[in-house]
Enzyme design. Sequence first.
Site, mmCIF file in Angstrom:
data_model
loop_
_atom_site.group_PDB
_atom_site.id
_atom_site.type_symbol
_atom_site.label_atom_id
_atom_site.label_comp_id
_atom_site.label_asym_id
_atom_site.label_seq_id
_atom_site.Cartn_x
_atom_site.Cartn_y
_atom_site.Cartn_z
ATOM 1 N N GLU A 37 125.141 51.920 86.786
ATOM 2 C CA GLU A 37 126.424 52.225 86.410
ATOM 3 C C GLU A 37 126.642 53.282 85.492
ATOM 4 O OE1 GLU A 37 126.981 48.054 85.520
ATOM 5 O OE2 GLU A 37 128.666 48.104 87.010
ATOM 6 N N ALA A 97 122.155 45.929 81.502
ATOM 7 C CA ALA A 97 122.870 45.530 80.221
ATOM 8 C C ALA A 97 121.661 44.356 79.857
ATOM 9 C CB ALA A 97 124.004 44.794 80.593
ATOM 10 N N GLU A 152 122.780 42.360 89.609
ATOM 11 C CA GLU A 152 123.830 41.482 88.777
ATOM 12 C C GLU A 152 123.921 40.268 89.710
ATOM 13 O OE1 GLU A 152 124.371 44.689 89.294
ATOM 14 O OE2 GLU A 152 125.190 45.578 87.431
ATOM 15 N N GLY A 169 123.678 47.860 84.791
ATOM 16 C CA GLY A 169 124.212 48.539 83.938
ATOM 17 C C GLY A 169 123.800 50.049 83.848
HETATM 18 C C1 3H9 Z 1 124.050 44.019 83.888
HETATM 19 O O1 3H9 Z 1 123.232 45.083 83.811
HETATM 20 C C2 3H9 Z 1 125.356 43.992 84.286
HETATM 21 C C3 3H9 Z 1 126.267 45.410 84.472
HETATM 22 O O2 3H9 Z 1 126.993 45.254 85.369
HETATM 23 C C4 3H9 Z 1 126.985 45.523 83.028
HETATM 24 C C5 3H9 Z 1 128.168 44.737 82.669
HETATM 25 C C6 3H9 Z 1 128.905 45.313 81.332
HETATM 26 N N1 3H9 Z 1 117.904 42.385 79.407
HETATM 27 O O3 3H9 Z 1 110.491 41.728 84.087
HETATM 28 P P1 3H9 Z 1 109.517 42.010 82.966
HETATM 29 C C7 3H9 Z 1 112.726 41.723 79.242
HETATM 30 S S1 3H9 Z 1 123.114 42.695 84.362
HETATM 31 C C8 3H9 Z 1 117.115 41.936 78.396
HETATM 32 O O4 3H9 Z 1 108.374 41.002 82.488
HETATM 33 P P2 3H9 Z 1 108.439 43.833 84.811
HETATM 34 C C9 3H9 Z 1 112.042 40.571 79.824
HETATM 35 O O5 3H9 Z 1 112.746 39.200 79.528
HETATM 36 C C10 3H9 Z 1 121.363 43.476 84.069
HETATM 37 N N2 3H9 Z 1 115.930 41.838 78.528
HETATM 38 O O6 3H9 Z 1 108.806 43.408 83.262
HETATM 39 C C11 3H9 Z 1 110.924 40.824 79.255
HETATM 40 O O7 3H9 Z 1 110.833 40.256 78.062
HETATM 41 P P3 3H9 Z 1 109.596 39.658 77.365
HETATM 42 C C12 3H9 Z 1 120.779 43.899 85.412
HETATM 43 C C13 3H9 Z 1 115.206 42.279 79.598
HETATM 44 O O8 3H9 Z 1 107.751 45.404 84.290
HETATM 45 C C14 3H9 Z 1 110.464 42.264 79.185
HETATM 46 O O9 3H9 Z 1 111.690 42.877 79.196
HETATM 47 N N3 3H9 Z 1 119.561 44.028 85.630
HETATM 48 C C15 3H9 Z 1 115.900 42.674 80.702
HETATM 49 O O10 3H9 Z 1 107.765 42.902 85.442
HETATM 50 C C16 3H9 Z 1 109.674 42.758 80.256
HETATM 51 O O11 3H9 Z 1 110.437 42.404 81.677
HETATM 52 C C17 3H9 Z 1 118.543 43.266 85.858
HETATM 53 O O12 3H9 Z 1 118.994 42.188 86.266
HETATM 54 C C18 3H9 Z 1 117.490 42.882 80.537
HETATM 55 N N4 3H9 Z 1 118.328 43.582 81.138
HETATM 56 O O13 3H9 Z 1 109.724 44.204 85.401
HETATM 57 C C19 3H9 Z 1 117.009 43.800 85.653
HETATM 58 N N5 3H9 Z 1 115.101 43.216 81.732
HETATM 59 O O14 3H9 Z 1 108.276 40.478 77.346
HETATM 60 C C20 3H9 Z 1 116.268 42.597 84.980
HETATM 61 C C21 3H9 Z 1 113.988 42.917 81.506
HETATM 62 O O15 3H9 Z 1 109.901 39.387 76.091
HETATM 63 N N6 3H9 Z 1 114.890 43.303 84.771
HETATM 64 N N7 3H9 Z 1 113.940 42.235 79.923
HETATM 65 O O16 3H9 Z 1 109.394 38.076 78.214
HETATM 66 C C22 3H9 Z 1 114.032 43.360 85.845
HETATM 67 O O17 3H9 Z 1 114.337 43.120 86.942
HETATM 68 C C23 3H9 Z 1 112.370 43.550 85.395
HETATM 69 O O18 3H9 Z 1 112.523 43.390 84.053
HETATM 70 C C24 3H9 Z 1 112.203 45.192 85.514
HETATM 71 C C25 3H9 Z 1 110.760 44.896 85.069
HETATM 72 C C26 3H9 Z 1 112.143 45.302 87.157
HETATM 73 C C27 3H9 Z 1 113.124 45.876 84.955
#
Ligand code: 3H9
Length: 713
Positions: A112, A63, A132, A109
């Site tokens: 999911e 999400a 999450e 998400g």
């Molecule tokens: C969820 O899904 C809840 C569900 O159950 C649904 C409920 C209804 N959203 O980390 P990076 C941005 S909760 C918004 O440097 P990498 C990040 O801020 C979510 N923004 O890259 C950054 O922005 P900026 C569960 C996001 O290659 C840019 O993307 N998911 C999100 O080192 C690049 O990110 C997670 O917790 C997001 N979800 O790593 C996963 N994700 O360039 C969270 C990233 O402006 N994400 N951004 O600074 C990660 O773990 C890592 O970003 C990922 C990539 C491994 C995907």
Amino acid sequence: MPDSVRYDVSDRVAVVTIDNPPVNALSPAVWEGIDKAVARAVADPEADAIVLIGAGATFIAGADIKVFDTLKTREDSFTRSAGTHALLRRLEDASKPLVAAIHGNALGGGLEVAQACHFRVATKDAKVGQPEVLLGIIPGAGGTQRLPRLCGAKMALEMCTDGKPVAAPKALAAGILDHIVSDGLLEGAIAFAKSKVVAHDIRRTRQIAMTLANASAGLDACAATRQALAKTARGAKAPFAVVDAIEAGLRGTFDEGSQREREIFAECVVSTESKALRHLFFAEREVAKVPDVPKDTPTREIKRAAVVGAGTMGGGIAMTYVNAGIPVLLKEVDDAALQRGLATIRKNYDVTMSKGKMTAEQVEKTMALITPTTIYDGFDQMDIVVEAVFENMDLKKATFAELGRVTRPDCVLASNSSTLDIDEFGRASGRPAQVIGHHFFSPANVMRLLEIVRGRETSKEVIATSLKLAKRLGKVGVVVGNCFGFVANRMLAYYMREAYLLLEEGASVEQIDRVLTGFGLPVGPYGMQDIAGIDVGARIRMYLNSIGKTRAEGPQSAIPDRLFEMGRYGQKTGAGWYKYDAPGSRNRTPDPLIEQIADEEAKKRGITRRPIADEEIVARITTALANEGARVLEDGYATRAGDIDIIYAYGFGFPRHTGGPMFYADTVGLPTVLARVKEYRARFGDYWEPAPLLERLVAEGRGFYSAESGAAV
Ligand code: 3H9
């Protein structure tokens, strides 16, 4: 249909492509786009099946985390989650085979959505996970109900409580994935989807039966997980909440479990814990952005490194480099010191191997990247040298003078000093633009923080190179200014001052450590000092005394110096703030001698020792950190409050669910923090002086982060 979701038909298979860079996060438009595209595919006479795929480097990273900020109340969040649940049910009810094609990450998400598809195929290097919990929430789009049906409750509990992603081969074996595609994900997914059309096969995850035996084993796993979490997740709520949601699905129907998941998700998403963890998620990404160091600043490639000093820190730093595949020249003054250092490194790798985290072959290969030496030959080939000799100004200056002579002009000269003036090293080297602080935290090969200390003349190229290198080394690099103790240790001096004074005033070492570990720190201040060595702090105090300075204003407790004089250095000598079974042992017991010394020192300062409430311990320590943090910010030694929070989360294990010392101060409310500083000033003396920034923010009704300071904890 929004631009972020595309619709095509290829070989009678509808291809729905999510294209929302950088990570295809599920914004409201993407949710809506997927919903509409799948409905269109179901109605499309040209399509017999549907493939859902991500554009760019990943499937869906979850999400959109920013959207959670728009959920203001539990009720609002509960209502809105009904829409998400209904949407996923519509996908699941599609009358044509619906296949998720996963590459990169399917997280939160994202996973999911994939669970609501009928089948999941992936590339071999893809990862799936429910992270999450790391954001203080639980899977809120059916993950706590569908995942246990796919892989069993035990594995679902593991994935949802530790938040770690699982590699595709493991996910395939567990039943989360149905097939791994060797080449061409889209082509493979289309072929897989067509095979399901031929077989008339559609599998809806929510309809997978939960047998009595599975439910009963699942309930046992829930109980075991809660027990384990009681030790590992002190102070956090989300890990326990996720167990509750999974358990509800084991005890009831899919619909009952889903209803409970929505209730729990709604509670978690508006909690301070979740706000704190979301704050740290973005703060961690912000730290890489240094206002006066543009993104396109040229960087130098680091192919070879040298480390000077093979003691605890030097050895750990060498391990960090070779673990990242960068060969290291490791220098010591003589062969005996070198052999001692190498033996410690070998011992550390043996421990890693005994835990099954490395094979013997990997250890040999990694160790072979270290070239031991007692001379400076070969330093002219280095791209970076990290100095890790004793924390002594003269010794360090002499080392930098030598490094200035033996290295190439473009070699980065980094110091692992934890306190001393980087500019002095710059001057000594004759190349101040190349000199920078790389302050690692002990154990250097484990702790994620790297404080990158910029000197007055450090070049932007060297700063940008350090940030890039930190990432390659698996560290979180935070750029800070060059003041005594930099940011981490400068603030820590105030934390320790309060810990010592609380002891003199009547709290015990065990009480203070117990209260602070209860707050969520991995180890209390006294346990920490016994690990780090009481001698280390004592030597820094002696150096400061010699130049007429102290680390933190206020009364300087004599107790740590008395322990130092007694040779009680901590774990390594078998006694420090605690008694240990033997030198080097971690088995500790309280020592009545400390109470006796505290009594004597309190008498000398005219203090009548008193019972101290646990709340006062937390309040004094966190207030001292926030007040000094405000000064650090105002003086410009940290770029943002978030940088301080990241330093404390990664350098000292400050509980993540509080968001770090600055975010925590905001949640307590800056007016309360300021009132405490003033109260302590009246009770203890003028050394408790409110930081001007703290006073200004309170006057303006703002917090370190927002205008909403004062929210209840
Ligand atoms: C969820 O899904 C809840 C569900 O159950 C649904 C409920 C209804 N959203 O980390 P990076 C941005 S909760 C918004 O440097 P990498 C990040 O801020 C979510 N923004 O890259 C950054 O922005 P900026 C569960 C996001 O290659 C840019 O993307 N998911 C999100 O080192 C690049 O990110 C997670 O917790 C997001 N979800 O790593 C996963 N994700 O360039 C969270 C990233 O402006 N994400 N951004 O600074 C990660 O773990 C890592 O970003 C990922 C990539 C491994 C995907």
